[in-house]
Design a protein around this motif. Structure first.
Motif, PDB file in Angstrom:
ATOM      1  N   LEU A   1     -11.800 -37.206  37.230  1.00 18.19           N
ATOM      2  CA  LEU A   1     -13.195 -36.986  37.609  1.00 18.19           C
ATOM      3  C   LEU A   1     -13.854 -35.933  36.731  1.00 18.19           C
ATOM      4  CD1 LEU A   1     -15.616 -37.487  39.401  1.00 18.19           C
ATOM      5  CD2 LEU A   1     -14.661 -35.872  41.070  1.00 18.19           C
ATOM      6  N   ARG A   2     -13.148 -34.868  36.407  1.00 21.35           N
ATOM      7  CA  ARG A   2     -13.717 -33.810  35.570  1.00 21.35           C
ATOM      8  C   ARG A   2     -14.197 -34.360  34.231  1.00 21.35           C
ATOM      9  NH1 ARG A   2     -14.478 -30.619  31.350  1.00 21.35           N
ATOM     10  NH2 ARG A   2     -13.413 -28.644  31.120  1.00 21.35           N
ATOM     11  N   TRP A   3     -13.419 -35.271  33.640  1.00 20.83           N
ATOM     12  CA  TRP A   3     -13.748 -35.804  32.320  1.00 20.83           C
ATOM     13  C   TRP A   3     -14.752 -36.947  32.412  1.00 20.83           C
ATOM     14  CZ3 TRP A   3     -12.384 -32.480  28.834  1.00 20.83           C
ATOM     15  CH2 TRP A   3     -11.316 -31.623  29.101  1.00 20.83           C
ATOM     16  N   MET A   4     -14.721 -37.695  33.496  1.00 21.32           N
ATOM     17  CA  MET A   4     -15.760 -38.714  33.703  1.00 21.32           C
ATOM     18  C   MET A   4     -17.129 -38.049  33.813  1.00 21.32           C
ATOM     19  SD  MET A   4     -13.623 -41.003  36.456  1.00 21.32           S
ATOM     20  CE  MET A   4     -14.980 -42.052  36.954  1.00 21.32           C
ATOM     21  N   ALA A   5     -17.191 -36.950  34.581  1.00 24.33           N
ATOM     22  CA  ALA A   5     -18.457 -36.241  34.741  1.00 24.33           C
ATOM     23  C   ALA A   5     -18.935 -35.665  33.412  1.00 24.33           C
ATOM     24  CB  ALA A   5     -18.303 -35.129  35.778  1.00 24.33           C
ATOM     25  N   GLN A   6     -18.016 -35.099  32.646  1.00 28.57           N
ATOM     26  CA  GLN A   6     -18.412 -34.511  31.364  1.00 28.57           C
ATOM     27  C   GLN A   6     -18.872 -35.589  30.390  1.00 28.57           C
ATOM     28  OE1 GLN A   6     -16.220 -31.121  30.079  1.00 28.57           O
ATOM     29  NE2 GLN A   6     -16.266 -31.716  27.928  1.00 28.57           N
ATOM     30  N   GLY A   7     -18.199 -36.731  30.381  1.00 31.07           N
ATOM     31  CA  GLY A   7     -18.605 -37.823  29.495  1.00 31.07           C
ATOM     32  C   GLY A   7     -19.975 -38.370  29.850  1.00 31.07           C
ATOM     33  N   LEU A   8     -20.260 -38.491  31.153  1.00 33.08           N
ATOM     34  CA  LEU A   8     -21.572 -38.990  31.561  1.00 33.08           C
ATOM     35  C   LEU A   8     -22.662 -37.950  31.311  1.00 33.08           C
ATOM     36  CD1 LEU A   8     -20.736 -40.995  34.803  1.00 33.08           C
ATOM     37  CD2 LEU A   8     -21.297 -41.863  32.542  1.00 33.08           C
ATOM     38  N   ARG A   9     -22.326 -36.670  31.420  1.00 34.61           N
ATOM     39  CA  ARG A   9     -23.308 -35.649  31.033  1.00 34.61           C
ATOM     40  C   ARG A   9     -23.623 -35.745  29.542  1.00 34.61           C
ATOM     41  NH1 ARG A   9     -20.221 -32.361  34.565  1.00 34.61           N
ATOM     42  NH2 ARG A   9     -19.135 -31.342  32.844  1.00 34.61           N
ATOM     43  N   ALA A  10     -22.613 -36.013  28.730  1.00 41.93           N
ATOM     44  CA  ALA A  10     -22.844 -36.168  27.294  1.00 41.93           C
ATOM     45  C   ALA A  10     -23.777 -37.334  27.001  1.00 41.93           C
ATOM     46  CB  ALA A  10     -21.512 -36.369  26.574  1.00 41.93           C
ATOM     47  N   ALA A  11     -23.676 -38.392  27.814  1.00 43.29           N
ATOM     48  CA  ALA A  11     -24.517 -39.573  27.598  1.00 43.29           C
ATOM     49  C   ALA A  11     -25.940 -39.360  28.084  1.00 43.29           C
ATOM     50  CB  ALA A  11     -23.900 -40.779  28.298  1.00 43.29           C
ATOM     51  N   LEU A  12     -26.105 -38.577  29.153  1.00 46.04           N
ATOM     52  CA  LEU A  12     -27.399 -38.516  29.846  1.00 46.04           C
ATOM     53  C   LEU A  12     -28.200 -37.255  29.549  1.00 46.04           C
ATOM     54  CD1 LEU A  12     -26.143 -39.819  33.307  1.00 46.04           C
ATOM     55  CD2 LEU A  12     -27.608 -41.070  31.728  1.00 46.04           C
ATOM     56  N   LEU A  13     -27.536 -36.169  29.208  1.00 36.61           N
ATOM     57  CA  LEU A  13     -28.226 -34.895  29.058  1.00 36.61           C
ATOM     58  C   LEU A  13     -28.458 -34.567  27.576  1.00 36.61           C
ATOM     59  CD1 LEU A  13     -26.393 -32.715  31.743  1.00 36.61           C
ATOM     60  CD2 LEU A  13     -28.363 -34.238  32.011  1.00 36.61           C
ATOM     61  N   PRO A  14     -29.462 -33.759  27.275  1.00 35.61           N
ATOM     62  CA  PRO A  14     -29.693 -33.346  25.886  1.00 35.61           C
ATOM     63  C   PRO A  14     -28.605 -32.397  25.399  1.00 35.61           C
ATOM     64  CG  PRO A  14     -31.180 -32.197  27.371  1.00 35.61           C
ATOM     65  CD  PRO A  14     -30.480 -33.238  28.196  1.00 35.61           C
ATOM     66  N   ASP A  15     -28.529 -32.208  24.087  1.00 37.98           N
ATOM     67  CA  ASP A  15     -27.487 -31.358  23.516  1.00 37.98           C
ATOM     68  C   ASP A  15     -27.569 -29.927  24.009  1.00 37.98           C
ATOM     69  OD1 ASP A  15     -26.391 -33.441  22.125  1.00 37.98           O
ATOM     70  OD2 ASP A  15     -27.444 -33.019  20.248  1.00 37.98           O
ATOM     71  N   ALA A  16     -28.745 -29.489  24.442  1.00 42.31           N
ATOM     72  CA  ALA A  16     -28.882 -28.115  24.934  1.00 42.31           C
ATOM     73  C   ALA A  16     -27.995 -27.852  26.137  1.00 42.31           C
ATOM     74  CB  ALA A  16     -30.339 -27.841  25.290  1.00 42.31           C
ATOM     75  N   ALA A  17     -27.661 -28.897  26.893  1.00 38.84           N
ATOM     76  CA  ALA A  17     -26.839 -28.735  28.094  1.00 38.84           C
ATOM     77  C   ALA A  17     -25.393 -28.395  27.754  1.00 38.84           C
ATOM     78  CB  ALA A  17     -26.893 -30.004  28.943  1.00 38.84           C
ATOM     79  N   ARG A  18     -25.000 -28.544  26.495  1.00 39.32           N
ATOM     80  CA  ARG A  18     -23.624 -28.200  26.121  1.00 39.32           C
ATOM     81  C   ARG A  18     -23.317 -26.729  26.347  1.00 39.32           C
ATOM     82  NH1 ARG A  18     -23.134 -30.530  20.107  1.00 39.32           N
ATOM     83  NH2 ARG A  18     -25.079 -29.338  19.984  1.00 39.32           N
TER      84      ARG A  18
END
Length: 319
Positions: free
Chosen positions: A243-260
């Motif tokens: 779940l931790r990595w699924m959430a991070q992968g979907l954040r990478a797809a949906l959020l702008p680079d600033a969210a990193r």
């Protein structure tokens, strides 16, 4: 979650599967071994399509899935802060994380309940008499779960974008990341859910046994708020699970680079996302088929009758 639609579909599909897998199965007849290997796929896809049609006609089950979307949208609608250190709305991070949890929930909560319920109703006992029955059954359940999961995400992202200005992928790269993370995430949790369903004792205990760990992972895996705010020990434990990595992968797809900036490593770590999810997918597949075959071998008419009698004595409805 109720299993009326899926159970009815399994029963309706059984004669077709037997016909697909019966005459000439494994023989040296025309077509040889290759058609024999393909028959479980054909039977499973046919069974799965029947189950999907039954689900679409079952309003109670559909409302159960849609209620999760409503909860996610309500949460996003009441969150007004930004992700710490960025200008990214916290509601966007919440929707991205909750979408990962929905995939996780469908595979790790709903699927085991379906499998345990159908085992109690005699489905695994019938599969013992069907050549290729277990692989076809797994294929059918996978098709059902993938259809439900993808449809849920489409509704969540579509309605979220309209009602709460929810996030959508930016550019082709974002869409490609969304596709492969969703696919690999489902591969990581669906076989694992099947393996768990094969060993759970009964439908009454199934939800209780898996709900608490799932809720703990929801809190600790960064699905609802930045994981970087969690203690290092909690981050390390959560990093073991998909779940931790699924959430991070979907954040990478949906959020702008600033969210990193809110990620523990300051980056999306997509290679690590792919590696961990692939490892869980392999582990799930290695466990699911043997455990389901073992569960089917242990089934007998006397065992099934004894469980149904026990359920009646405890006041539960008989299968």
């Amino acid at each position: 979650m109720t299993t009326t639609a899926t159970t009815a579909a399994t029963t309706a599909a059984a004669p077709t599967d037997a016909g697909e897998l019966g005459p000439g199965h494994g023989s040296g007849a025309a077509g040889g071994a290759r058609p024999g290997r393909l028959r479980p796929w054909r039977a499973g896809l046919r069974r799965g399509s029947i189950e999907v049609r039954h689900l679409l006609r079952n309003r109670k089950e559909l409302s159960g899935y849609l209620s999760n979307v409503v909860v996610a949208l309500l949460l996003a609608g009441f969150i007004n802060d930004d992700v710490p250190g960025t200008k990214v709305p916290m509601a966007h991070l919440t929707l991205a994380g909750f979408s990962a949890y929905l995939l996780f929930q469908i595979g790790l909560l709903n699927l085991p309940q379906i499998l345990v319920t159908e085992r109690e109703e005699g489905t695994l006992l019938r599969l013992r008499a069907t050549p290729g029955g277990i692989p076809a059954y797994l294929i059918a359940k996978s098709l059902l779960i993938v259809t439900v999961a993808v449809s849920t995400l489409v509704i969540l992202f579509g309605v979220g974008a309209v009602l709460v200005n929810g996030p959508l992928p930016h550019g082709l790269g974002g869409w490609l990341t969304l596709v492969w993370v969703t696919a690999l995430g489902l591969l990581a949790v669906v076989p694992l859910g099947a393996a768990i369903g094969a060993v759970l004792p009964n439908p009454r205990e199934a939800l209780a046994l898996i709900m608490l760990p799932s809720m703990a992972l929801l809190i600790t895996s960064g699905a609802m708020f930045p994981i970087s705010k969690m203690p290092a020990l909690v981050q390390n434990i959560a990093s073991v699970f998909p779940l931790r990595w699924m959430a991070q992968g979907l954040r990478a797809a949906l959020l702008p680079d600033a969210a990193r900036a809110a990620e523990p490593a300051g980056s999306w770590q997509l290679p690590t996302v792919a590696l961990v999810l692939a490892a869980w997918a392999v582990l799930g597949f290695l466990l699911a088929v043997p455990l389901l075959r073992r569960a089917a071998r242990r089934e007998s008419g006397s065992r099934l009758t004894a469980r149904q009698d026990k359920a009646q004595l405890s006041g539960a409805p008989a299968a």
